[in-house]
Scaffold this motif. Structure first.
Motif, mmCIF file in Angstrom:
data_model
loop_
_atom_site.group_PDB
_atom_site.id
_atom_site.type_symbol
_atom_site.label_atom_id
_atom_site.label_comp_id
_atom_site.label_asym_id
_atom_site.label_seq_id
_atom_site.Cartn_x
_atom_site.Cartn_y
_atom_site.Cartn_z
ATOM 1 N N LEU A 167 0.860 -1.171 0.000
ATOM 2 C CA LEU A 167 0.000 0.000 0.000
ATOM 3 C C LEU A 167 0.902 1.229 0.000
ATOM 4 N N GLY A 168 0.836 2.017 -1.050
ATOM 5 C CA GLY A 168 1.588 3.269 -1.081
ATOM 6 C C GLY A 168 0.889 4.292 -0.212
ATOM 7 N N THR A 169 1.671 5.042 0.554
ATOM 8 C CA THR A 169 1.085 6.056 1.429
ATOM 9 C C THR A 169 1.447 7.451 0.948
ATOM 10 N N VAL A 170 0.651 8.411 1.366
ATOM 11 C CA VAL A 170 0.985 9.806 1.156
ATOM 12 C C VAL A 170 2.311 10.028 1.885
ATOM 13 N N ALA A 171 3.211 10.796 1.287
ATOM 14 C CA ALA A 171 4.538 11.023 1.871
ATOM 15 C C ALA A 171 4.443 11.416 3.342
ATOM 16 N N GLY A 172 5.203 10.691 4.166
ATOM 17 C CA GLY A 172 5.273 10.994 5.587
ATOM 18 C C GLY A 172 4.131 10.464 6.431
ATOM 19 N N ARG A 173 3.204 9.719 5.843
ATOM 20 C CA ARG A 173 2.028 9.264 6.599
ATOM 21 C C ARG A 173 2.000 7.752 6.804
ATOM 22 N N ARG A 174 3.117 7.092 6.491
ATOM 23 C CA ARG A 174 3.179 5.630 6.627
ATOM 24 C C ARG A 174 2.852 5.166 8.038
ATOM 25 N N PRO A 211 10.103 4.226 2.522
ATOM 26 C CA PRO A 211 9.437 4.959 3.610
ATOM 27 C C PRO A 211 7.970 5.303 3.380
ATOM 28 N N ASP A 212 7.484 5.162 2.165
ATOM 29 C CA ASP A 212 6.083 5.470 1.884
ATOM 30 C C ASP A 212 5.314 4.241 1.414
ATOM 31 N N THR A 213 5.713 3.074 1.940
ATOM 32 C CA THR A 213 5.066 1.816 1.577
ATOM 33 C C THR A 213 4.782 0.996 2.827
ATOM 34 N N VAL A 214 3.602 0.400 2.861
ATOM 35 C CA VAL A 214 3.230 -0.545 3.912
ATOM 36 C C VAL A 214 2.990 -1.886 3.242
ATOM 37 N N PHE A 215 3.496 -2.943 3.843
ATOM 38 C CA PHE A 215 3.351 -4.302 3.330
ATOM 39 C C PHE A 215 2.315 -5.024 4.186
ATOM 40 N N VAL A 216 1.397 -5.730 3.530
ATOM 41 C CA VAL A 216 0.351 -6.453 4.258
ATOM 42 C C VAL A 216 0.248 -7.870 3.700
ATOM 43 N N VAL A 217 0.177 -8.842 4.603
ATOM 44 C CA VAL A 217 -0.072 -10.234 4.228
ATOM 45 C C VAL A 217 -1.294 -10.699 5.016
ATOM 46 N N GLU A 218 -2.306 -11.148 4.279
ATOM 47 C CA GLU A 218 -3.540 -11.632 4.894
ATOM 48 C C GLU A 218 -3.717 -13.099 4.563
ATOM 49 N N LEU A 219 -4.068 -13.906 5.552
ATOM 50 C CA LEU A 219 -4.435 -15.307 5.335
ATOM 51 C C LEU A 219 -5.898 -15.451 5.734
ATOM 52 N N ALA A 232 -8.882 4.850 6.157
ATOM 53 C CA ALA A 232 -7.495 4.740 5.673
ATOM 54 C C ALA A 232 -7.274 5.476 4.357
ATOM 55 N N ARG A 233 -8.316 5.648 3.589
ATOM 56 C CA ARG A 233 -8.188 6.214 2.232
ATOM 57 C C ARG A 233 -7.383 7.515 2.165
ATOM 58 N N PRO A 234 -7.562 8.491 3.075
ATOM 59 C CA PRO A 234 -6.786 9.736 2.976
ATOM 60 C C PRO A 234 -5.273 9.547 3.181
ATOM 61 N N LEU A 235 -4.884 8.411 3.732
ATOM 62 C CA LEU A 235 -3.465 8.131 3.974
ATOM 63 C C LEU A 235 -2.803 7.447 2.787
ATOM 64 N N LEU A 236 -3.586 7.015 1.815
ATOM 65 C CA LEU A 236 -3.085 6.225 0.688
ATOM 66 C C LEU A 236 -2.771 7.094 -0.522
#
Length: 100
Positions: free
Chosen positions: A9-16, A47-55, A78-82
Motif C-alpha cells: 500500500l503506497g502512502t501519502v509522503a510521511g504518513r506511513r 518509507p512510503d510503503t506498507v506491506f500487508v499479508v492476509e491469510l 485509511a483512504r486519505p493516507l493512501l
C-alpha cells in the motif's frame, strides 16, 4: 484451502506510520469473518510503503468481508493516507513443510 492476499500500500509522503497504526488496531471482527492472520510490515528503504499479508479461510471469506460495514468504515478511514499506488498478489495455499 487457505487464501493469501499479499500486497503493498503506497502512502501519502510521511504518513506511513499513521497507516500502520490504523491497520494494526485490534479488530476482532476480522477473525469472525474468516481472517486467520493479518500481518503489517514496513521496510526502511521504502518509507512510503506498507506491506500487508492476509491469510483467510477462503477467497470467498475475503471477498465477503469487503461488504461488511466495519470493514468499509476502516477502508474509508485509511483512504486519505493512501497514495493510490498498490501492488501484490493472491494465491491459494497448496501445502507447507510446517504442517501435515
Amino acid at each position: 484451502m487457505v487464501f493469501v492476499n499479499a500486497g503493498t500500500l503506497g502512502t501519502v509522503a510521511g504518513r506511513r506510520d499513521e497507516l500502520v497504526a490504523h491497520l494494526t488496531r485490534r479488530n476482532d471482527v476480522l477473525a469472525e469473518l474468516g481472517c486467520l492472520a493479518y500481518e503489517v510490515g514496513v521496510e526502511e528503504s521504502e518509507p512510503d510503503t506498507v506491506f500487508v499479508v492476509e491469510l483467510w479461510t477462503s477467497a470467498e471469506a475475503h471477498q465477503a468481508s469487503l461488504a461488511r460495514a466495519e470493514v468499509q468504515e476502516s477502508i474509508a478511514a485509511a483512504r486519505p493516507l493512501l497514495s493510490g499506488e498498490f501492488g501484490g498478489f493472491r494465491f491459494e495455499v497448496v501445502g507447507s513443510p510446517l504442517r501435515d
